[in-house]
Structures are given as structure tokens and as C-alpha cells.
Design a protein around this motif. Structure first.
Motif, short mmCIF file in Angstrom:
data_model
loop_
_atom_site.label_atom_id
_atom_site.label_comp_id
_atom_site.label_asym_id
_atom_site.label_seq_id
_atom_site.Cartn_x
_atom_site.Cartn_y
_atom_site.Cartn_z
N ASN A 92 0.82 -1.21 0.00
CA ASN A 92 0.00 0.00 0.00
C ASN A 92 0.86 1.26 0.00
OD1 ASN A 92 -2.69 -1.00 0.00
ND2 ASN A 92 -2.44 -1.63 2.13
N TYR A 93 1.95 1.23 0.80
CA TYR A 93 2.82 2.40 0.91
C TYR A 93 4.17 2.10 0.28
CZ TYR A 93 5.62 6.19 2.81
OH TYR A 93 6.46 7.27 2.93
N ALA A 94 4.60 2.96 -0.62
CA ALA A 94 5.89 2.76 -1.29
C ALA A 94 6.77 4.00 -1.21
CB ALA A 94 5.66 2.39 -2.76
N GLY A 95 6.43 4.94 -0.34
CA GLY A 95 7.21 6.17 -0.22
C GLY A 95 8.41 6.00 0.70
N THR A 159 -5.50 7.03 3.86
CA THR A 159 -4.47 7.19 2.83
C THR A 159 -4.77 6.29 1.64
OG1 THR A 159 -2.86 7.64 4.57
CG2 THR A 159 -2.00 7.14 2.37
N PRO A 160 -4.88 6.84 0.43
CA PRO A 160 -5.16 6.00 -0.75
C PRO A 160 -4.03 5.01 -1.01
CG PRO A 160 -5.54 8.33 -1.22
CD PRO A 160 -4.82 8.27 0.09
N THR A 161 -4.40 3.79 -1.37
CA THR A 161 -3.39 2.78 -1.66
C THR A 161 -2.63 3.14 -2.93
OG1 THR A 161 -3.01 0.44 -2.08
CG2 THR A 161 -5.04 1.38 -2.95
N GLN A 162 -1.35 2.75 -2.98
CA GLN A 162 -0.51 3.02 -4.14
C GLN A 162 -0.40 1.81 -5.06
OE1 GLN A 162 2.86 4.49 -1.63
NE2 GLN A 162 2.80 6.28 -2.93
N VAL A 163 -1.12 0.75 -4.75
CA VAL A 163 -1.05 -0.46 -5.57
C VAL A 163 -1.94 -0.28 -6.80
CG1 VAL A 163 -1.52 -2.93 -5.68
CG2 VAL A 163 -0.57 -1.92 -3.60
N SER A 164 -1.35 -0.46 -7.97
CA SER A 164 -2.10 -0.34 -9.22
C SER A 164 -1.48 -1.28 -10.25
CB SER A 164 -2.05 1.10 -9.73
OG SER A 164 -2.76 1.23 -10.94
N PRO A 165 -2.30 -2.08 -10.94
CA PRO A 165 -3.75 -2.23 -10.76
C PRO A 165 -4.08 -2.97 -9.47
CG PRO A 165 -2.93 -3.83 -12.33
CD PRO A 165 -1.76 -2.94 -12.01
N ARG A 166 -5.30 -2.80 -9.02
CA ARG A 166 -5.71 -3.40 -7.76
C ARG A 166 -5.75 -4.92 -7.87
NH1 ARG A 166 -5.30 -1.92 -3.57
NH2 ARG A 166 -7.33 -2.11 -2.59
N LEU A 175 -11.43 -5.43 -1.10
CA LEU A 175 -10.20 -4.73 -0.74
C LEU A 175 -10.49 -3.26 -0.51
CD1 LEU A 175 -7.68 -6.29 -3.30
CD2 LEU A 175 -7.86 -6.77 -0.86
N ALA A 176 -9.93 -2.73 0.57
CA ALA A 176 -10.13 -1.32 0.87
C ALA A 176 -9.26 -0.47 -0.05
CB ALA A 176 -9.78 -1.04 2.33
N ASP A 177 -9.79 0.68 -0.43
CA ASP A 177 -9.03 1.60 -1.28
C ASP A 177 -8.11 2.50 -0.46
OD1 ASP A 177 -10.18 0.67 -3.64
OD2 ASP A 177 -11.93 1.98 -3.39
N HIS A 178 -8.26 2.46 0.85
CA HIS A 178 -7.45 3.30 1.73
C HIS A 178 -6.85 2.44 2.85
CE1 HIS A 178 -10.14 6.13 -0.29
NE2 HIS A 178 -9.24 7.07 -0.05
N TYR A 179 -5.77 2.93 3.41
CA TYR A 179 -5.11 2.21 4.50
C TYR A 179 -4.67 3.22 5.56
CZ TYR A 179 -0.65 3.80 2.54
OH TYR A 179 0.39 4.57 2.09
N THR A 180 -4.13 2.72 6.66
CA THR A 180 -3.71 3.57 7.78
C THR A 180 -2.20 3.81 7.70
OG1 THR A 180 -5.45 2.62 9.16
CG2 THR A 180 -3.69 3.83 10.28
#
Length: 329
Positions: A92-95, A159-166, A175-180
Motif C-alpha cells: 500500500n505504501y511505497a514512499g 491514505t489512498p493505496t498506491q497499488v495499481s492495478p488493484r 479490498l479497501a481503497d485506503h489504509y492507515t
């Protein structure tokens, strides 16, 4: 002839006291013994107090390092997902996992990509980011499904997920479109002349997340100095192709030098693979009968410094590998 007492007989064994010389000698011996006893007592008392102060300072130093180590081990964590097209596993997070400032943040409540640094000497500050879950944070007692920040305050999954495509969800699931996202900032503040390691983090405020107010975690942390182990390339560039010759720590830099490595925050801070933290601890109270010339200690840069305020000081150092930023072959 009647017997009469001989007056001289009574004088043969007269009652005697101590002479002045004997009294003076006894008094001198007593004073020497008393002085020796007081000296032993004073030395023992000083040693006991010094040992107590050192023990407390060591415990505080180890505890402070453990607090930061625990957070750094989470840095960059994100639950892995497999995109629906079968491409490389993503999270979800790649920053960036961390971002730091020499001398502290100008505004520690600013957005992560807008953090700016104080110019000049001072205690460093660091922001640590990772996907927060009830398993890697301290869950709320009232709701164990809610993730929390470094102070135990809840964070909303906004926080919007960074995974694409879902990814394609399993049957009967979604699957949730947002995460913590946890975003915790560690810094040293001087609260009423007592330096403290503090934290402020992303937390729920009504229906949004904000960076909350700083709260002290541990007292008598006088300074925090941080170095960053960097690779020749950021992690994101090496995610698809594993190259052990490139993906390794090549040097340790201060935060200001990391900021010179590239144009973008994601690029330069994505190179950080380890963090070396040094904490300068101070005793919780002055040492009794401290030397007149002060007490010398080593700073985080290994230079000698002399404190004249009677406090003990010592540095504690640890290096933490950002395991969530290592790319497996």
C-alpha cells in the motif's frame, strides 16, 4: 599499748586520674578515628549516589534507544499485495521510510513532503513512516481493530493505496481503497529546563488525520544526532531487478547531505537503508561533590566536552537496518 593507724599507709595507693597529656592524646586518637569513620562514610555515600545516578541514566538511555529502534524497525513497512495482472508484489505504501533534519524541523507539524530544517547546530529530528496495523502498533483498549501512533492515539485509514492495478479479491471479500499510514516525528524538546525525547504523530481529529501536539516520552535526553546509511540507488529503482552490488550501504551521511543526493524527496530518502542514532543522556540530578573542574564526557561526534553543572552525561548509540527497505533476490 593500743594500736594506732599509720597515716602513711593511706598514702601508699592514692586515687589517680588522667593527666592532661593523657587526655590530649586520647582526644587526638578519638578525633583521628572519628575523622577516618566520617571519611569512609562520605566516600561510601558518594559512591552509592554515583552508582544510583549512573544506573538510572543507563536505564533511561537503553529505554530511549529501544523506543526509537522499535519504530525504525517498522519504517517502510507495508502489507504486500499482488496486483491483478500478476506483476511484482507491491505494498500500500511505497514512499520514503524516513526523513530527517539536522538541528530539528522548522515546523514538525508540516506535511511530510514539506518538512524543512532548522539551520545551525542543535538536536536532530526524524520522521518515520509505515503502514500501521493493530499488529504493529498498540491497539486501543476500546477498539482493538484500530491502529495507533507513537502516543497511542488512533489513526484513521484515509491514505489512498498506491497499488495499481488493484489485486483481485478472494471470493466473498473486498479490498479497501485506503489504509492507515503512521507518520511519527521524534525530536528533543526542553520542557522547563528538562530535556525530553518527544514524539508527535499522525492522529485522528474529527473526520481527518493531522499531526498532533508533541508529548514527552522520556526525560533527560539532552541531544539526538542521526546519520543515514545510503545506497547508490533508491529502493524503488531496484525493486524489479535485484542487484546486490548496487543495493548496499555505501556511506553514512547527515540529513543535510542526504538532501543533496537528488532532486526529489522520494529519490534521495529512498536511498536510506539504515539509521544510526546517538543519544546524549543526562543524569536526573546533579552528582554530589562533583569535581571543581567539571566532568568530561564524549559527545556523539566523539569529541570531548566538559560539563560544569554537576550532571553526569553519556552517549548511547545504535544502528538500525531498515529491513523493510531491503530488496530480496
Amino acid at each position: 599499748m593500743s594500736a594506732t593507724a599509720n597515716p602513711c599507709a593511706r598514702m601508699r595507693h592514692p586515687a589517680r586520674g588522667f593527666t592532661l597529656i593523657e587526655l590530649l592524646i586520647s582526644l587526638a586518637i578519638g578525633l583521628v578515628i572519628l575523622a577516618a569513620g566520617l571519611s569512609v562514610f562520605a566516600t561510601s555515600s558518594r559512591s552509592s549516589q554515583l552508582s544510583e545516578v549512573e544506573t538510572q541514566m543507563n536505564e533511561d538511555g537503553i529505554l530511549a534507544l529501544n523506543l526509537i529502534q522499535q519504530q525504525l524497525k517498522q519504517a517502510g513497512f507495508s502489507q504486500q499485495l499482488i496486483p491483478s495482472n500478476g506483476a511484482t508484489v507491491m505494498g500500500n505504501y511505497a514512499g520514503p521510510a524516513v526523513r530527517g533534519c539536522d538541528g530539528g524541523f522548522v515546523d514538525a507539524a508540516a506535511a511530510f513532503d514539506q518538512l524543512s530544517c532548522v539551520k545551525g547546530d542543535g538536536s536532530d529530528a526524524i520522521a518515520i513512516r509505515y503502514e500501521a496495523t493493530p499488529d504493529n502498533t498498540i491497539p486501543l483498549l476500546t477498539d482493538p481493530t484500530v491502529a495507533t501512533n507513537c502516543l497511542g492515539n488512533s489513526i484513521l485509514p484515509l491514505t489512498p493505496t498506491q497499488v495499481s492495478p488493484r489485486p483481485t479479491p478472494a471470493a466473498g471479500t473486498s479490498l479497501a481503497d485506503h489504509y492507515t499510514l503512521a507518520d511519527n516525528r521524534y525530536l528533543v524538546i526542553d520542557a522547563k529546563t528538562t530535556p525530553m525525547l518527544s514524539c508527535r504523530g499522525m492522529e485522528k481529529r474529527n473526520t481527518a488525520n493531522i499531526i498532533g501536539a508533541p508529548q514527552p516520552l522520556l526525560a533527560n535526553v539532552e541531544s539526538m544526532q542521526i546519520l543515514y546509511g545510503v545506497a547508490s540507488r533508491p529502493s524503488a529503482e531496484l525493486a524489479a531487478t535485484y542487484d546486490p552490488l548496487l543495493h548496499q550501504i555505501v556511506d553514512y551521511h547527515e540529513a543535510s547531505d542526504v538532501d543533496k543526493l537528488s532532486e526529489t524527496i522520494e529519490d534521495r530518502w529512498g536511498r536510506v537503508l539504515s539509521v544510526r542514532v546517538c543519544l546524549l543522556m543526562r543524569s536526573d540530578r546533579p552528582v554530589r561533590d562533583a569535581p571543581e573542574g567539571g566532568m568530561t564526557y564524549k559527545r556523539c561526534d566523539n569529541a570531548d566536552e566538559t560539563g560544569t553543572d554537576g550532571y553526569l552525561r553519556r552517549t548511547y548509540t545504535t544502528t538500525v537496518l531498515l529491513r523493510n527497505r531491503l530488496i530480496a533476490p
